[in-house]
Design a protein around this motif. Structure first.
Motif, mmCIF file in Angstrom:
data_model
loop_
_atom_site.group_PDB
_atom_site.id
_atom_site.type_symbol
_atom_site.label_atom_id
_atom_site.label_comp_id
_atom_site.label_asym_id
_atom_site.label_seq_id
_atom_site.Cartn_x
_atom_site.Cartn_y
_atom_site.Cartn_z
ATOM 1 N N ALA A 225 0.835 -1.202 0.000
ATOM 2 C CA ALA A 225 0.000 0.000 0.000
ATOM 3 C C ALA A 225 0.865 1.245 0.000
ATOM 4 C CB ALA A 225 -0.894 0.010 1.229
ATOM 5 N N THR A 226 0.302 2.336 -0.541
ATOM 6 C CA THR A 226 0.883 3.658 -0.374
ATOM 7 C C THR A 226 -0.268 4.558 0.010
ATOM 8 O OG1 THR A 226 2.662 3.347 -1.970
ATOM 9 C CG2 THR A 226 1.977 5.605 -1.557
ATOM 10 N N LYS A 227 -0.244 5.095 1.246
ATOM 11 C CA LYS A 227 -1.351 5.967 1.635
ATOM 12 C C LYS A 227 -0.904 7.020 2.625
ATOM 13 C CE LYS A 227 -4.512 3.722 4.362
ATOM 14 N NZ LYS A 227 -5.411 2.626 4.749
ATOM 15 N N PRO A 228 -1.643 8.130 2.673
ATOM 16 C CA PRO A 228 -1.305 9.169 3.651
ATOM 17 C C PRO A 228 -1.433 8.604 5.049
ATOM 18 C CG PRO A 228 -2.882 9.985 2.035
ATOM 19 C CD PRO A 228 -2.765 8.505 1.818
ATOM 20 N N LEU A 229 -0.528 9.001 5.944
ATOM 21 C CA LEU A 229 -0.554 8.436 7.292
ATOM 22 C C LEU A 229 -1.795 8.842 8.055
ATOM 23 C CD1 LEU A 229 3.181 8.475 7.887
ATOM 24 C CD2 LEU A 229 1.711 6.618 8.658
ATOM 25 N N VAL A 230 -2.384 9.980 7.700
ATOM 26 C CA VAL A 230 -3.595 10.387 8.423
ATOM 27 C C VAL A 230 -4.727 9.394 8.166
ATOM 28 C CG1 VAL A 230 -3.091 12.851 8.578
ATOM 29 C CG2 VAL A 230 -4.161 11.950 6.509
ATOM 30 N N LYS A 231 -4.602 8.645 7.085
ATOM 31 C CA LYS A 231 -5.655 7.667 6.792
ATOM 32 C C LYS A 231 -5.330 6.277 7.334
ATOM 33 C CE LYS A 231 -7.527 9.979 2.772
ATOM 34 N NZ LYS A 231 -7.373 10.037 1.316
ATOM 35 N N VAL A 232 -4.162 6.158 7.982
ATOM 36 C CA VAL A 232 -3.823 4.870 8.585
ATOM 37 C C VAL A 232 -4.365 4.867 10.010
ATOM 38 C CG1 VAL A 232 -1.941 3.364 9.328
ATOM 39 C CG2 VAL A 232 -1.751 4.634 7.188
ATOM 40 N N GLU A 233 -5.095 3.839 10.348
ATOM 41 C CA GLU A 233 -5.702 3.835 11.671
ATOM 42 C C GLU A 233 -4.782 3.187 12.693
ATOM 43 O OE1 GLU A 233 -9.680 2.336 11.448
ATOM 44 O OE2 GLU A 233 -10.095 3.721 9.789
ATOM 45 N N GLY A 234 -3.752 3.938 13.061
ATOM 46 C CA GLY A 234 -2.899 3.532 14.166
ATOM 47 C C GLY A 234 -1.951 2.389 13.835
ATOM 48 N N ARG A 235 -1.195 2.049 14.878
ATOM 49 C CA ARG A 235 -0.156 1.039 14.730
ATOM 50 C C ARG A 235 -0.689 -0.307 14.263
ATOM 51 N NH1 ARG A 235 4.382 2.017 17.612
ATOM 52 N NH2 ARG A 235 4.643 -0.226 17.730
ATOM 53 N N PRO A 236 -1.803 -0.774 14.840
ATOM 54 C CA PRO A 236 -2.243 -2.128 14.454
ATOM 55 C C PRO A 236 -2.433 -2.259 12.948
ATOM 56 C CG PRO A 236 -3.467 -1.366 16.366
ATOM 57 C CD PRO A 236 -2.671 -0.203 15.891
ATOM 58 N N GLU A 237 -3.035 -1.229 12.318
ATOM 59 C CA GLU A 237 -3.268 -1.328 10.885
ATOM 60 C C GLU A 237 -1.939 -1.405 10.123
ATOM 61 O OE1 GLU A 237 -5.579 1.789 9.010
ATOM 62 O OE2 GLU A 237 -5.056 1.008 7.027
#
Lengths: 504, 333
Positions: A225-237
């Motif tokens: 994946a390549t995505k903005p970190l604001v769209k990553v839901e925390g460490r688990p994801e």
């Protein structure tokens, strides 16, 4: 953040690299927008370093293409990559200690006439660049007098002043304390403000959330994946993307209560330590946490009798002797921070490494018992789950995590009761980290005592029963791990805060 | 704390000069009346100093280039053999009627060639420096021995051929301030190398190559060329040493450079150059060379000649110990 119509700083298209029998990077495609901090994450072996080597011209791709600022980027050596505006900050520092800061900044770019160096505006420019990102470094001093963090900043300044538009940083914080990391982050943000793109590679996920704009995840050579970190839901994801499963990091109190006091240190004082006293109980996992230079390694070395000190250390009601040999004989083993250079015979195999701390156990009447050695090697390879196809594998060829397991096996074989682990998971990928933690826990469950010396808070909070907080050679507090631990308070104490805390 | 730090820093930079001064003072205060080697019984008598310097010309001319090579992290064990071969070639040219300048230039060219062979073996063939130059140590010496005809031990006057008058004067007769040309060449070469080390691209690149080869390469420095150039420089200095020695002895001796590699290493280490590369100063090696030569010659007055090697070893051990104590970081007990 950059709009999607902008030309990417670096575009990677179907990039592939084959090694004999392995596809290290498998048709990876993504684009890096200019002026961003683009993080690259993945377990060891995910293909990060192979990818970086292709970008920097150290390796040729088997297939695929790259573009820098829209122009074809096909470097055949690091020099060409640099000419295209791509600079790299490697894990090991590439500065020359014997030269001054200014000489390092201009190294390879000097203005010369008839074989002699002449002054040019380059000298002023590099000094200005350095002053802009870190004014506290004097360009006239020798690099050997700088700290690791400062040396790194010198390298960054060199990349920035040579006009690099993309700077790749491979684990830049591996050897830095948290305060130095913050400083580095400021430097990186300043670079970003000046339009420089940073490709940031790290095992430390907090750093990625703190610093990164966009994250690219690689797994088994493939682009996940390549995505903005604001769209990553925390460490688990993020961890799930990296390893394809979820890992719990929280401390679970261990079932068996700690036993009697097995080690007592009273008033340890030396060139760094200031009147440090503590107890360690049998079967405990204790952590010594502090920033670089706080005295963690010094305490480990004092217990192991590798350095001299004032004060006393009592182990199992006996003073520890004056040499590491005495400490080993008493049942104390040290796993040093620099495992490659101090903990392993990298030219030797797993089988040969394991018994070196207790050769008498391997021999009978002075004759070496090869069968015993083999049996021990097989036992430890399966018990510690060392990933290898053979016990004859040269330890140099193992990953960082597996090397650390071999070092642990060495100490276990020596029948040590107290294991001192200095930065046990440095440079180890997330999956192997968890395994090493499991090994440590099972050792403690079998009544071994473990002391961990770490500059990663997450690590000590994850597995230690008690945590000693160090700052500037002093033991500031000892706390019992559990739900009520206040990380803000811990960080305050190890950075010199004056909060009072009862000793555990 | 800071004060004692400054003092040890000063000691580290200048202790070598202090050692030379103390040594000279000791020798000057000794009563040397019984020793015919020293005229007027005084070490500081002018002729004695001139004598020491002209005997020392070979090591004085070699130590500078050798320092730069060791700073870059490399070593040349063939330097003594290259010196012997140059001495033989130079004597042969002179004996066969070649005039001074062409003979001198051709011999220097031989030095370039010998250095280039070392550079080729180390840089292009990637043979470990110690092994590569051990091979050429043997090769160069073998050629030198081969060039000297059977039955004679050196190239010298005889059999109808006679050394020209100039042959001897280069290394013996006073050219300026009563010092022979060989000494002035050594001083000039050293001064040039000091400037090159301080201000030259080669000096900086040598330090970078020896200090951190990967960093040097990643900075776009062609370290192979740097190393090759330094081997050639050492080859030239070995040729100059061969010329000085053969001129001083009036003959081309195929064994005249024997042991020079050890002396060169001793001198450079004595001057504080790190064996691992990166650090070292040409001028300090030059002082180191003077110390070793004063010690060697001064000792002839005190101890029998056969104990010299032992005493030099002991002196080096002492120097290394001092250097270690001075440069050791404070703190750990």
């Amino acid at each position: 953040m950059a709009s999607s119509t902008q030309i990417p700083a670096l575009e990677i298209d179907e990039l592939t690299r084959d090694y004999p029998g392995v596809r290290a990077v498998d048709a990876v495609s993504f684009a890096i927008e200019p002026g961003t901090v683009h993080c690259l994450v993945g377990e060891n072996g995910a293909g990060k370093s192979t990818l970086v080597k292709m970008i920097t011209g150290a390796l040729a791709p088997s297939a695929g293409s790259m573009r820098v600022n829209g122009k074809t980027h096909n470097p055949t050596n690091p020099q060409e990559a640099r000419d295209n505006g791509i600079a790299t900050l490697f894990q090991e520092l590439h500065v020359v200690d014997e030269l001054t800061v200014r000489e390092n900044l201009t190294l390879g770019l000097e203005a010369k006439r008839f074989g002699f160096l002449i002054r040019s505006d380059l000298d002023d420019r590099v000094v200005k660049t350095l002053a802009a990102i870190e004014p506290s470094i004097d360009p006239a001093v020798r690099v050997s007098s700088l700290s690791v963090a400062q040396k790194q900043i010198v390298e960054i300044a060199r990349a920035a002043s040579s006009g690099a538009s993309v700077i790749i940083m491979d684990e830049p914080t591996a050897a830095l304390s948290e305060r130095e990391v913050e400083r580095l982050f400021e430097v990186i943000r300043r670079l970003k403000d000046n339009g420089v793109t940073v490709i940031y590679i790290s095992h430390k996920l907090e750093e990625i959330f703190t610093l990164g704009d966009i994250v690219t995840v690689l797994r088994d050579g493939k682009h996940i994946a390549t995505k903005p970190l604001v769209k990553v839901e925390g460490r688990p994801e993020l961890i799930e993307m990296m390893i394809g499963r979820t890992v719990a990091h929280n401390y679970v109190p261990r079932p068996n209560p700690p036993g009697d006091v097995v080690l007592t240190a009273r008033g340890l004082t030396n060139h760094l330590l200031k009147n440090v006293s503590f107890d360690i109980r049998k079967g405990e996992i204790v952590g010594f946490y502090g920033l670089v230079g706080a005295g963690k390694t010094e305490i480990a070395r004092a217990i192991f009798a590798a350095d001299s000190y004032d004060g006393e250390i009592i182990f199992k009601s006996q003073p520890v002797g004056h040499t590491p040999k005495d400490a080993l004989a008493a049942g104390i083993a040290l796993v040093p921070e620099e495992r490659r250079t101090q903990g392993l015979f990298t030219a030797m195999s797993i089988r040969e490494n394991i018994p070196v701390m207790n050769l008498p156990r391997m021999s009978k009447g002075g004759v070496f018992r090869a069968d015993k050695e083999e049996r021990a090697a097989h036992e430890f390879v399966s018990r510690l789950r060392i990933a290898t196809d053979s016990i004859e594998k040269q330890t140099e060829k193992l990953s960082g995590g597996n090397q650390q397991k071999v070092v642990l096996a060495k100490c276990l074989f020596s029948q040590a009761e107290l294991l001192l682990l200095d930065e046990p998971t440095r440079g180890v990928d997330v999956g192997a980290k968890t395994e090493i933690y499991d090994i440590i826990k099972s050792l403690a469950d079998q009544d071994n005592t473990v002391a961990i010396f770490s500059s990663e808070l997450e690590e000590v909070l994850g597995i230690c029963d008690r945590i000693f907080l160090l700052y500037d050679g002093q033991l500031r507090a000892g706390i019992r791990n559990g739900d009520n631990v206040d990380t803000a308070q811990i960080l305050d104490l190890v950075t010199g805060g004056s909060m009072q805390e009862d000793a555990a | 704390m800071t004060k004692s730090f400054a003092v040890t820093g000063f000691l580290k930079d200048y202790y070598i000069y202090l050692v030379l001064i103390v040594l000279v003072a000791l020798l000057a205060s000794a009563n040397l009346d019984q020793f015919p080697l020293f005229e007027r019984g005084n070490f500081l008598y002018k002729r004695n100093i001139i004598n020491i310097l002209r005997v020392s010309a070979p090591i004085l001319v070699i130590c500078g280039a050798f320092t730069l090579l060791m700073v870059s992290g490399y070593i040349d064990l063939s330097v003594g053999s290259a010196m012997s071969l140059s001495a033989v070639v130079y004597a042969m040219l002179a004996l066969n009627g070649v005039p001074f300048l062409p003979a001198f230039a051709l011999t220097v060219l031989v030095g370039v060639l010998l250095g280039a062979i070392n550079g080729f073996l180390v840089v292009r063939m990637r043979i470990t420096p110690v092994i590569a130059t051990l091979i050429t140590l043997s090769l160069y010496k073998g050629i030198a021995l081969l060039l000297v005809e059977d039955g004679t031990s050196a190239i010298k006057s005889g059999g109808g051929l006679k050394m020209p008058g100039w042959f001897n004067s280069y290394g013996r007769s006073g050219a300026l301030l009563d010092l022979p040309a060989s000494v002035w060449v050594a001083i000039a070469v050293t001064l040039a190398l000091i400037v090159i080390q301080k201000r030259g691209v080669l000096g900086k690149y040598a330090a970078a190559t020896g200090g951190n080869p990967t960093a040097a390469k990643l900075s776009g420095i062609k370290t192979g060329r740097v190393v090759f150039g330094l081997y050639v420089l050492v080859g030239i200095s070995a040729a100059l040493a061969g010329i000085a020695r053969s001129s001083f002895m009036s003959l081309g001796d195929p064994l005249s450079g024997d042991g020079m590699e050890l002396t060169a290493i001793l001198v450079v280490l004595l001057g504080g150059t790190a064996f691992s590369g990166g650090e070292g100063k040409v001028q300090r090696s030059f002082i180191g060379a003077l110390i070793i030569m004063c010690l060697t010659i001064g000792m002839l007055t005190i101890v029998p000649a056969y104990t010299q090697t032992l005493v030099i070893g002991a002196a080096l051990l002492l120097a290394a110990a001092t250097n270690h104590l001075v440069s050791r970081k404070g703190g750990r007990k």
